[in-house]
Enzyme design. Sequence first.
Site, mmCIF file in Angstrom:
data_model
loop_
_atom_site.group_PDB
_atom_site.id
_atom_site.type_symbol
_atom_site.label_atom_id
_atom_site.label_comp_id
_atom_site.label_asym_id
_atom_site.label_seq_id
_atom_site.Cartn_x
_atom_site.Cartn_y
_atom_site.Cartn_z
ATOM 1 N N LYS A 8 -1.541 -17.884 11.997
ATOM 2 C CA LYS A 8 -1.574 -17.623 13.447
ATOM 3 C C LYS A 8 -3.017 -17.554 13.958
ATOM 4 O O LYS A 8 -3.356 -18.177 14.955
ATOM 5 C CB LYS A 8 -0.858 -16.300 13.777
ATOM 6 C CG LYS A 8 0.609 -16.255 13.389
ATOM 7 C CD LYS A 8 1.294 -15.012 13.953
ATOM 8 C CE LYS A 8 0.800 -13.702 13.363
ATOM 9 N NZ LYS A 8 1.218 -13.451 11.978
ATOM 10 N N ARG A 83 6.267 -8.660 18.797
ATOM 11 C CA ARG A 83 6.825 -8.701 17.440
ATOM 12 C C ARG A 83 8.162 -7.979 17.341
ATOM 13 O O ARG A 83 8.772 -7.982 16.272
ATOM 14 C CB ARG A 83 5.858 -8.015 16.492
ATOM 15 C CG ARG A 83 5.001 -8.959 15.640
ATOM 16 C CD ARG A 83 4.076 -8.073 14.900
ATOM 17 N NE ARG A 83 3.455 -8.479 13.718
ATOM 18 C CZ ARG A 83 2.180 -8.895 13.635
ATOM 19 N NH1 ARG A 83 1.493 -9.150 14.698
ATOM 20 N NH2 ARG A 83 1.630 -9.074 12.468
ATOM 21 N N ARG A 122 -7.210 -14.170 1.535
ATOM 22 C CA ARG A 122 -7.816 -14.196 2.874
ATOM 23 C C ARG A 122 -9.015 -13.248 2.964
ATOM 24 O O ARG A 122 -8.972 -12.114 2.506
ATOM 25 C CB ARG A 122 -6.765 -13.795 3.901
ATOM 26 C CG ARG A 122 -7.328 -13.634 5.299
ATOM 27 C CD ARG A 122 -6.294 -13.769 6.355
ATOM 28 N NE ARG A 122 -5.201 -12.816 6.265
ATOM 29 C CZ ARG A 122 -4.112 -12.886 7.031
ATOM 30 N NH1 ARG A 122 -3.988 -13.859 7.897
ATOM 31 N NH2 ARG A 122 -3.152 -11.984 6.904
ATOM 32 N N ARG A 155 -8.851 -7.544 4.197
ATOM 33 C CA ARG A 155 -8.072 -6.555 4.954
ATOM 34 C C ARG A 155 -7.279 -5.664 4.005
ATOM 35 O O ARG A 155 -6.690 -6.147 3.048
ATOM 36 C CB ARG A 155 -7.105 -7.281 5.897
ATOM 37 C CG ARG A 155 -7.779 -7.810 7.119
ATOM 38 C CD ARG A 155 -6.892 -8.739 7.891
ATOM 39 N NE ARG A 155 -5.530 -8.247 8.081
ATOM 40 C CZ ARG A 155 -4.610 -8.883 8.802
ATOM 41 N NH1 ARG A 155 -4.923 -10.024 9.398
ATOM 42 N NH2 ARG A 155 -3.407 -8.390 8.934
ATOM 43 N N ARG A 166 5.566 -6.248 5.137
ATOM 44 C CA ARG A 166 5.313 -7.000 6.376
ATOM 45 C C ARG A 166 6.342 -8.111 6.542
ATOM 46 O O ARG A 166 6.799 -8.370 7.659
ATOM 47 C CB ARG A 166 3.879 -7.554 6.358
ATOM 48 C CG ARG A 166 2.856 -6.436 6.486
ATOM 49 C CD ARG A 166 1.490 -6.860 6.019
ATOM 50 N NE ARG A 166 0.795 -7.700 6.964
ATOM 51 C CZ ARG A 166 -0.318 -8.376 6.661
ATOM 52 N NH1 ARG A 166 -0.822 -8.341 5.446
ATOM 53 N NH2 ARG A 166 -0.905 -9.099 7.575
HETATM 54 P P1 AMP Z 1 -1.827 -9.195 12.182
HETATM 55 O O1 AMP Z 1 -3.308 -9.261 12.197
HETATM 56 O O2 AMP Z 1 -1.193 -9.886 13.355
HETATM 57 O O3 AMP Z 1 -1.244 -9.661 10.859
HETATM 58 O O4 AMP Z 1 -1.429 -7.650 12.331
HETATM 59 C C1 AMP Z 1 -1.855 -6.709 11.372
HETATM 60 C C2 AMP Z 1 -1.061 -5.420 11.527
HETATM 61 O O5 AMP Z 1 -1.304 -4.857 12.821
HETATM 62 C C3 AMP Z 1 0.451 -5.576 11.441
HETATM 63 O O6 AMP Z 1 0.936 -5.608 10.112
HETATM 64 C C4 AMP Z 1 0.903 -4.323 12.204
HETATM 65 O O7 AMP Z 1 0.737 -3.148 11.418
HETATM 66 C C5 AMP Z 1 -0.130 -4.245 13.332
HETATM 67 N N1 AMP Z 1 0.337 -5.032 14.503
HETATM 68 C C6 AMP Z 1 -0.224 -6.169 15.002
HETATM 69 N N2 AMP Z 1 0.458 -6.620 16.063
HETATM 70 C C7 AMP Z 1 1.498 -5.762 16.241
HETATM 71 C C8 AMP Z 1 2.590 -5.706 17.159
HETATM 72 N N3 AMP Z 1 2.773 -6.632 18.106
HETATM 73 N N4 AMP Z 1 3.453 -4.658 17.042
HETATM 74 C C9 AMP Z 1 3.285 -3.710 16.116
HETATM 75 N N5 AMP Z 1 2.299 -3.716 15.190
HETATM 76 C C10 AMP Z 1 1.405 -4.744 15.255
#
Ligand code: AMP
Length: 211
Positions: A8, A83, A122, A155, A166
């Site tokens: 993404k 999400r 990553r 991360r 996840r």
């Molecule tokens: P990402 O960088 O998009 O993979 O997001 C990393 C983490 O941030 C996720 O595993 C969630 O813990 C949190 N997170 C990101 N976006 C959301 C969302 N829309 N709703 C809830 N938690 C989020």
Amino acid sequence: MGAAGSGKGTMAARIIADYDIPHISSGNMFRAAINAQTELGKIAQTYMDRGHLVPDELTIAMVKERLSQKDCQKGYLLDGFPRTLKQAEAFEDIAREIGRPVEAVFNLTVHLEDLKQRVTGRRICETCGAIYNTVGSAPKVHGICDRCGSPLVHRSDDTVEQLGNRLHEHMVLTQPVLDFYREKALVHNVDASRKPELVYSDIYSILRLLR
Ligand code: AMP
């Protein structure tokens, strides 16, 4: 939309470069809040470190505030939001208020084995947002960002264990969001297990048709 490691962030970086619109990544916003040690960051970290979603109320409020800023009036790219169905429904109201409804939803699909490799390898630059991988797209100098020279980080939620949580949450909570947008005929499925150039070429062809 897409599971952790589906690309993404990588695709988002290309889209915003071509379309000159803001990249609104809820994950990046949470990571910035954690680094700045804000109240929101402290709460978000307790969820993110376990591979769980941050509660809807906090996430919706954070994105709403960002979308109300002036630079979103010409359009925007959301990455990682909505999400959950609750977020998608709240977002409908926000999008209506700012007069910028959803025009397309890209669903990036990748096989599980590829996701594991992508996520554990990553490395990201917290300064400029560049994304690397120890397999396939390593930086020229180990641990250093090619673009801005800052140190790269792994991360804390990019582990095989957290990936399990996840992916589970993705299946249970995010699948209904895809159905929500499928009913509106907005979803474009893209096979994201291929090279980034090929994935982006598909996305770009669809975006050109929208314009
Ligand atoms: P990402 O960088 O998009 O993979 O997001 C990393 C983490 O941030 C996720 O595993 C969630 O813990 C949190 N997170 C990101 N976006 C959301 C969302 N829309 N709703 C809830 N938690 C989020």
